[in-house]
Design a protein around this motif. Structure first.
Motif, PDB file in Angstrom:
ATOM      1  N   ASP A 246       0.817  -1.216   0.000  1.00  0.00           N
ATOM      2  CA  ASP A 246       0.000   0.000   0.000  1.00  0.00           C
ATOM      3  C   ASP A 246       0.852   1.269   0.000  1.00  0.00           C
ATOM      4  O   ASP A 246       0.325   2.365   0.196  1.00  0.00           O
ATOM      5  N   GLY A 247       2.165   1.126  -0.199  1.00  0.00           N
ATOM      6  CA  GLY A 247       3.017   2.293  -0.331  1.00  0.00           C
ATOM      7  C   GLY A 247       3.647   2.771   0.967  1.00  0.00           C
ATOM      8  O   GLY A 247       4.468   3.685   0.964  1.00  0.00           O
ATOM      9  N   TRP A 248       3.291   2.148   2.085  1.00  0.00           N
ATOM     10  CA  TRP A 248       3.880   2.528   3.360  1.00  0.00           C
ATOM     11  C   TRP A 248       5.167   1.752   3.588  1.00  0.00           C
ATOM     12  O   TRP A 248       5.395   0.714   2.991  1.00  0.00           O
ATOM     13  N   ASN A 249       5.983   2.301   4.499  1.00  0.00           N
ATOM     14  CA  ASN A 249       7.135   1.553   4.969  1.00  0.00           C
ATOM     15  C   ASN A 249       8.144   1.304   3.852  1.00  0.00           C
ATOM     16  O   ASN A 249       8.734   0.228   3.767  1.00  0.00           O
TER      17      ASN A 249
ATOM     18  N   ILE B  73       4.500   4.221  -9.163  1.00  0.00           N
ATOM     19  CA  ILE B  73       4.026   2.833  -9.134  1.00  0.00           C
ATOM     20  C   ILE B  73       2.533   2.827  -8.775  1.00  0.00           C
ATOM     21  O   ILE B  73       2.117   3.511  -7.832  1.00  0.00           O
ATOM     22  N   PHE B  74       1.762   2.041  -9.517  1.00  0.00           N
ATOM     23  CA  PHE B  74       0.324   1.896  -9.289  1.00  0.00           C
ATOM     24  C   PHE B  74      -0.036   0.412  -9.204  1.00  0.00           C
ATOM     25  O   PHE B  74       0.671  -0.415  -9.772  1.00  0.00           O
ATOM     26  N   ILE B  75      -1.144   0.118  -8.513  1.00  0.00           N
ATOM     27  CA  ILE B  75      -1.687  -1.246  -8.540  1.00  0.00           C
ATOM     28  C   ILE B  75      -3.147  -1.175  -8.979  1.00  0.00           C
ATOM     29  O   ILE B  75      -3.817  -0.146  -8.804  1.00  0.00           O
ATOM     30  N   MET B  76      -3.622  -2.271  -9.576  1.00  0.00           N
ATOM     31  CA  MET B  76      -5.022  -2.327 -10.030  1.00  0.00           C
ATOM     32  C   MET B  76      -5.474  -3.780 -10.028  1.00  0.00           C
ATOM     33  O   MET B  76      -4.665  -4.697  -9.891  1.00  0.00           O
ATOM     34  N   ASN B  77      -6.783  -3.995 -10.178  1.00  0.00           N
ATOM     35  CA  ASN B  77      -7.284  -5.348 -10.375  1.00  0.00           C
ATOM     36  C   ASN B  77      -6.793  -5.872 -11.718  1.00  0.00           C
ATOM     37  O   ASN B  77      -6.520  -5.093 -12.626  1.00  0.00           O
ATOM     38  N   ALA B  78      -6.786  -7.182 -11.855  1.00  0.00           N
ATOM     39  CA  ALA B  78      -6.322  -7.764 -13.112  1.00  0.00           C
ATOM     40  C   ALA B  78      -7.322  -7.553 -14.240  1.00  0.00           C
ATOM     41  O   ALA B  78      -7.084  -7.984 -15.361  1.00  0.00           O
TER      42      ALA B  78
ATOM     43  N   THR C  57       3.349   4.797  -4.957  1.00  0.00           N
ATOM     44  CA  THR C  57       4.424   5.744  -4.642  1.00  0.00           C
ATOM     45  C   THR C  57       4.038   7.125  -5.145  1.00  0.00           C
ATOM     46  O   THR C  57       3.237   7.255  -6.071  1.00  0.00           O
ATOM     47  N   ALA C  58       4.617   8.164  -4.544  1.00  0.00           N
ATOM     48  CA  ALA C  58       4.286   9.532  -4.971  1.00  0.00           C
ATOM     49  C   ALA C  58       5.523  10.417  -5.038  1.00  0.00           C
ATOM     50  O   ALA C  58       5.506  11.449  -5.687  1.00  0.00           O
ATOM     51  N   GLN C  59       6.610  10.017  -4.369  1.00  0.00           N
ATOM     52  CA  GLN C  59       7.808  10.867  -4.293  1.00  0.00           C
ATOM     53  C   GLN C  59       8.809  10.492  -5.374  1.00  0.00           C
ATOM     54  O   GLN C  59       8.987   9.306  -5.669  1.00  0.00           O
ATOM     55  N   GLY C  60       9.492  11.475  -5.948  1.00  0.00           N
ATOM     56  CA  GLY C  60      10.581  11.211  -6.885  1.00  0.00           C
ATOM     57  C   GLY C  60      10.082  10.538  -8.138  1.00  0.00           C
ATOM     58  O   GLY C  60       8.979  10.809  -8.620  1.00  0.00           O
ATOM     59  N   SER C  61      10.916   9.664  -8.677  1.00  0.00           N
ATOM     60  CA  SER C  61      10.570   8.956  -9.908  1.00  0.00           C
ATOM     61  C   SER C  61      10.841   7.469  -9.689  1.00  0.00           C
ATOM     62  O   SER C  61      11.945   7.089  -9.297  1.00  0.00           O
TER      63      SER C  61
END
Lengths: 275, 448
Positions: free
Chosen positions: B199-202, B418-423, B432-436
């Motif tokens: 989920d983008g944490w840690n 980076i993104f996630i989605m259903n198949a 992710t939201a920072q940098g590239s």
């Protein structure tokens, strides 16, 4: 309760529909459903086993309780009637509990049996789907749909299903363009199951029946690898040589030549000697 | 037992209903994810509450727990999460507080209900979490977690979410809430490998060598990450395998170029693209993770890259330009039986084989376009499904270990993220939201 009603009505709808016009997706989905059912059955069986062990623990506890009661009984030198009656009553309760438990146990068994039956019914439907309706009026099942379903099983590593499906395909559509592919993947499925003799037979059929087929160099190569797996090294070398000679341009021939080189076998010599 | 039987029948119903539905409505086949993402199960998730006295620590922990649990269960795509607006007002602390009749009401009609309580004191946080079958009033799950470090609060919510998914999917999925995603992150002039919770944490760095580190791939048991590294000034690429419990090894490869490593499903082999001693073009090679027993499996003058193993380890999907443009091909792991899987012209990249063997995800740039989109190809039929569209470029798809989701990189937010989605292409979530950030790889399950 609503769920059960939905479930049964859907099953009815499912069962009463005429002439199963199976399409490829449905076959694949049915297979995946059967797989899921098997998984779920496994989970259920595990659950029953767990229940069994809980039951066993309960029984042990009950036994302990009975034993304790008996000890208490012996310890009661005063022999008070009222107390004896109490103990008798609690023993009765224990027995009743045991009966209840065994009723529940039967209930669980019945459910498992029902699920077994459902699973078998589904498997029967699946196999009847595979039996292609010869002259039924429903939409004909396309050969490539059967083939794709079988190939899909091969990809998933369900080799039992793949073997059954490819065999069904071959017995129904022997003249199909995909027959050599079906035979080839039948062979590879056998190979993956360690059924090497049957694998070699299937590869030989590809080689003998479809000398110009696109899977034939592959069949030679896989046959040679399978022969190596059963330590028939002389025959394996022959198979590599045959591949390199008959299909010199193929990728598989290049790999066969590399393999022969690794084994220290020259490709040319025996051929020259024979001349 | 009853709950399991019910779940079994429920999922059987789902499975058969989906078949029956398809017979009537043949316009909806597209990508079917098993069990279907129909969000058929109506799940109510009541906010967890303080068990005894509310204090600041308890309030903070509650806020985190409730939010994480809700987001996990929403993203997992198994449930229709019922809006909290319609929940009965009575606070649920423990099972005796539940009046199931209210939760069965026609407005709510919940199938299952989650609730629980939490208490933080100086020593620890204790969470009691329940899952109940609303129709029967029976408990499906009851868990008690004790953590001494409140930073692990998210972890506890993830764990309970995975337990719920596992139970209510009858073992079909272990959930993805505790999985991780590895990716390449541009930091100043360097590119380092990072790993984050799904989920983008840690987020934490795996490399910090100041060079270029790319193409991470997980061993399925999450014990190791393979990637390629070019240390500053070295002018060559190396294949590294980082043991996540410490230590790394550099895999011996035959040239100064190596790219896109991929662990075999059993973790005993690694496939990658490199140049043979005598060749100018990259071929696919398979070797042991220490570089031993190396075999060239493509031997062709074209450029062969981006290998991805089938779930049985029998085949490898890869990219080759031997037909003119980069397309998706499949070859047996022994090098025989080469076949073209996608033949659409344009430019294909980054194939990734699904865990059930049915699909290969890849990105494709149409001949007339500058951007990539994510596609799936059904391996047995060759049928192609488009998952992303729009003006941004979407690349580098990688399947989740339960086969229900896909992670990918996209520049839709401006920079590469980076993104996630259903198949099936729905349910998008930004990781992710920072940098590239680019080149994501979804982990497996620890210990698998």
């Amino acid at each position: 309760m609503k769920r059960y009603a939905v479930f049964f009505s859907v099953v009815l709808l499912f069962a009463s529909s005429p002439a199963w016009a199976g399409t490829k997706e449905e076959i694949i989905r049915l297979q995946s459903d059967v797989l899921q059912l098997q998984n779920q059955l496994r989970v259920l069986q595990k659950n029953v086993e767990e229940n069994g062990s809980v039951l066993k623990t309960l029984l042990e506890q009950l036994n302990d309780q009975v034993a304790k009661n008996q000890v208490a009984l012996e310890g009661m030198t005063q022999g008070l009637q009222a107390q004896k009656a109490d103990v008798g009553q609690s023993l009765g309760e224990v027995r009743r509990d045991l009966q209840n438990l065994s009723v529940k146990w039967d209930d669980t068994n019945n459910r498992i049996a029902a699920i077994h039956q459902k699973l078998e019914e589904n498997q029967m439907r699946l196999s009847s789907l595979r039996e292609v309706p010869s002259e039924s009026e429903g939409a004909a099942v396309e050969p490539d749909q059967i083939y794709n379903a079988a190939y899909n099983d091969y990809l998933m590593g369900n080799y039992d299903l793949a073997i059954a499906s490819f065999q069904d395909f071959l017995s129904n559509f022997r003249d199909s363009e995909l027959s050599d592919n079906a035979l080839y993947y039948l062979g590879v499925s056998f190979q993956n199951q360690g059924r090497y003799e049957q694998a070699i037979q299937a590869f030989d059929q590809v080689i003998n029946l479809y000398p110009k087929g696109d899977k034939t160099p592959n069949a030679h190569y896989k046959k040679a690898l399978t022969l190596q797996q059963v330590q028939k090294n002389t025959e394996a070398i022959e198979a590599f040589k045959k591949l390199a000679t008959l299909y010199p341009e193929s990728q598989e021939a290049a790999m066969a030549r590399a393999e022969l080189e690794k084994l220290g076998v020259s490709l040319e010599e025996p051929a020259r000697r024979r001349r | 037992m009853k709950a399991m039987t019910r779940m079994f029948i429920l999922s059987l119903t789902l499975a058969i209903a989906s078949l029956a539905g398809l017979r009537g409505l043949s316009q909806q086949p597209d990508v079917i994810i098993r069990p279907r993402i129909e969000q058929e199960t109506r799940l109510a998730v009541a906010d967890f509450v303080a068990r005894a006295t509310a204090n600041d620590a308890t309030e903070t922990a509650l806020k985190v727990f409730n939010e994480v649990l809700w987001n996990d269960l929403k993203f997992c795509a198994f449930f229709n999460l019922l809006s909290k607006n319609f929940y009965p007002l009575k606070t649920l602390r423990s099972p005796q507080d539940v009046d199931f009749e209210n939760w069965r009401s026609s407005q709510l009609d919940a199938d299952f209900l989650i609730f629980g309580n939490l208490q933080a004191d100086a020593a620890a946080v204790v969470v009691e979490a329940y899952l109940y079958d609303v129709k029967t009033g029976q408990q499906v799950l009851g868990k008690r977690y004790r953590i001494e470090d409140s930073r692990l609060m998210r972890r506890v919510a993830h764990e309970f979410s995975d337990q719920v998914v596992y139970q209510l999917s009858a073992g079909t999925s272990k959930g993805v809430a505790r999985t991780s995603i590895a990716y390449t992150s541009a930091r100043g002039g360097s590119k380092e490998i990072f790993v984050t919770d799904y989920d983008g944490w840690n987020a934490r760095s795996i490399t910090a060598n100041g060079g270029l580190n790319k193409f991470p791939d997980w061993a399925r048991d999450n014990s190791r990450l393979a990637f390629v590294t070019s240390l500053q000034g070295s002018g060559r690429w190396e294949l590294w395998i980082q043991n996540l419990k410490g230590g790394k090894n550099v895999v011996k490869v035959p040239s100064s170029f190596v790219s896109s490593p991929s662990f075999s499903p059993d973790g005993n082999k690694i496939a990658y693209s490199t140049r043979a001693e005598s060749a100018n073009d990259p071929d696919l090679f398979i070797s042991d993770p220490d570089g031993g027993d190396r075999r060239n499996i493509t031997r062709h003058p074209g450029i062969d890259t981006s290998p991805s193993w089938s779930p049985t380890g029998q085949q490898i999907a890869f990219i080759s330009d031997r037909s003119g443009t980069p397309q998706v091909w499949v070859v047996d792991a022994d090098g025989s039986n080469l076949q073209r899987l996608v033949n659409e012209g344009g430019h294909c990249d980054s194939p990734n084989w699904s865990r059930d063997g049915r699909f290969v995800a890849y990105s494709w740039q149409a001949p007339t376009q500058w951007k990539h989109d994510i596609y799936l190809v059904d391996v047995s039929t060759g049928k192609i499904f488009q998952l992303t569209s729009g003006n941004s470029s979407n690349e580098h798809p990688h399947w989740s270990p339960d086969g229900r989701h896909i992670v990918f990189q996209s520049d839709r937010s401006g920079s590469k993220q980076i993104f996630i989605m259903n198949a099936d292409g729905n349910n998008l979530r930004q990781v992710t939201a920072q940098g590239s950030n680019e080149g994501p790889a979804w982990s497996g399950y620890a210990g698998e």
